[in-house]
Design an enzyme around this catalytic site. Structure first.
Site, mmCIF file in Angstrom:
data_model
loop_
_atom_site.group_PDB
_atom_site.id
_atom_site.type_symbol
_atom_site.label_atom_id
_atom_site.label_comp_id
_atom_site.label_asym_id
_atom_site.label_seq_id
_atom_site.Cartn_x
_atom_site.Cartn_y
_atom_site.Cartn_z
ATOM 1 N N ASP A 136 0.838 -1.202 0.000
ATOM 2 C CA ASP A 136 0.000 0.000 0.000
ATOM 3 C C ASP A 136 0.877 1.259 0.000
ATOM 4 O O ASP A 136 2.047 1.215 0.415
ATOM 5 C CB ASP A 136 -0.880 0.041 1.260
HETATM 6 N N1 URA Z 1 -1.127 -5.966 4.124
HETATM 7 C C1 URA Z 1 -1.623 -4.707 4.062
HETATM 8 O O1 URA Z 1 -2.607 -4.391 4.708
HETATM 9 N N2 URA Z 1 -1.007 -3.825 3.248
HETATM 10 C C2 URA Z 1 0.084 -4.126 2.515
HETATM 11 O O2 URA Z 1 0.600 -3.260 1.802
HETATM 12 C C3 URA Z 1 0.595 -5.428 2.592
HETATM 13 C C4 URA Z 1 -0.025 -6.325 3.407
#
Ligand code: URA
Length: 201
Positions: free
Chosen positions: A74
């Site tokens: 993310d």
């Molecule tokens: N889990 C999440 O919530 N975000 C990520 O970027 C990777 C794993």
């Protein structure tokens, strides 16, 4: 031209090591690239984005040709991202049936109890989903800090797992994907090639 002879048949088989030239200039296969990046917060794991800088903006333009991310993070999440131009390899890293383990360090808004850690270890039902998450390895790092290893890659998986036990992730950092651990010598934004010991030399 292959080994000096002009070839007009597109189906001709070219053996490895043959000298291939186009208009007299020698051409060859480029070796596939396998890279690790320490992703900083605020850049997206995409090849282009209208709003935010992308992870590819951290590379010299000439190095970006064909590169793609093998397993996204993310926008706000930091840590290990693998990039390659080898589609088969990135598929192996991300294919759900391969169950490639990914380890994260999560900081939480609230202290977390042993009961919640046990639920995460067993598997938890994420909002809007029909199946519990697969069992996870979970280790407490502090009252509100946890190291968690998951073998799936559902949408916002780790954040949603902690939400499912009534908590909230305030910072998330990926430390490991399969056999590859983020090199501590790489500051945020820096990258290097994987080594043979990391599965690719
Ligand atoms: N889990 C999440 O919530 N975000 C990520 O970027 C990777 C794993």
């Amino acid at each position: 031209a292959v080994d000096g002879a002009t070839v007009r048949d597109p189906a001709v088989k070219v053996v490895e090591g043959a000298a291939v030239a186009l208009d007299g200039v020698r051409v060859g296969l480029r070796k596939p690239r396998y890279l690790m990046l320490h992703k900083p917060a605020g850049c997206v794991c995409a090849t282009s984005d209208g709003v935010h800088p992308t992870v590819l903006d951290l590379f010299p333009p000439a190095a970006c040709d064909g590169l793609h991310v093998a397993g996204r993070l993310d926008l706000d999440v930091t840590g290990l991202v693998l990039l390659t131009d080898d589609g088969d390899w990135s598929h192996r890293v991300t294919a759900p049936r391969r169950k490639c383990p990914k380890t994260y360090r999560a900081e939480l808004a609230e202290p977390i109890g042993e009961d919640a850690l046990a639920v995460l270890r067993r598997g938890v039902r994420l909002r809007g989903e029909k199946e519990d998450t697969r069992p996870a390895e979970v280790e407490r790092l502090g009252p509100a800090a946890v190291q968690i290893t998951v073998t799936e890659g559902r949408y916002h998986q780790v954040k949603r797992m902690f939400a499912a036990v009534g908590n909230r992730v305030t910072a998330l950092h990926r430390e490991r994907i399969g056999p590859v651990t983020l090199d501590r010598a790489l500051p945020p934004g820096a990258w290097r090639a994987l080594t043979a010991g990391e599965g690719r030399g």
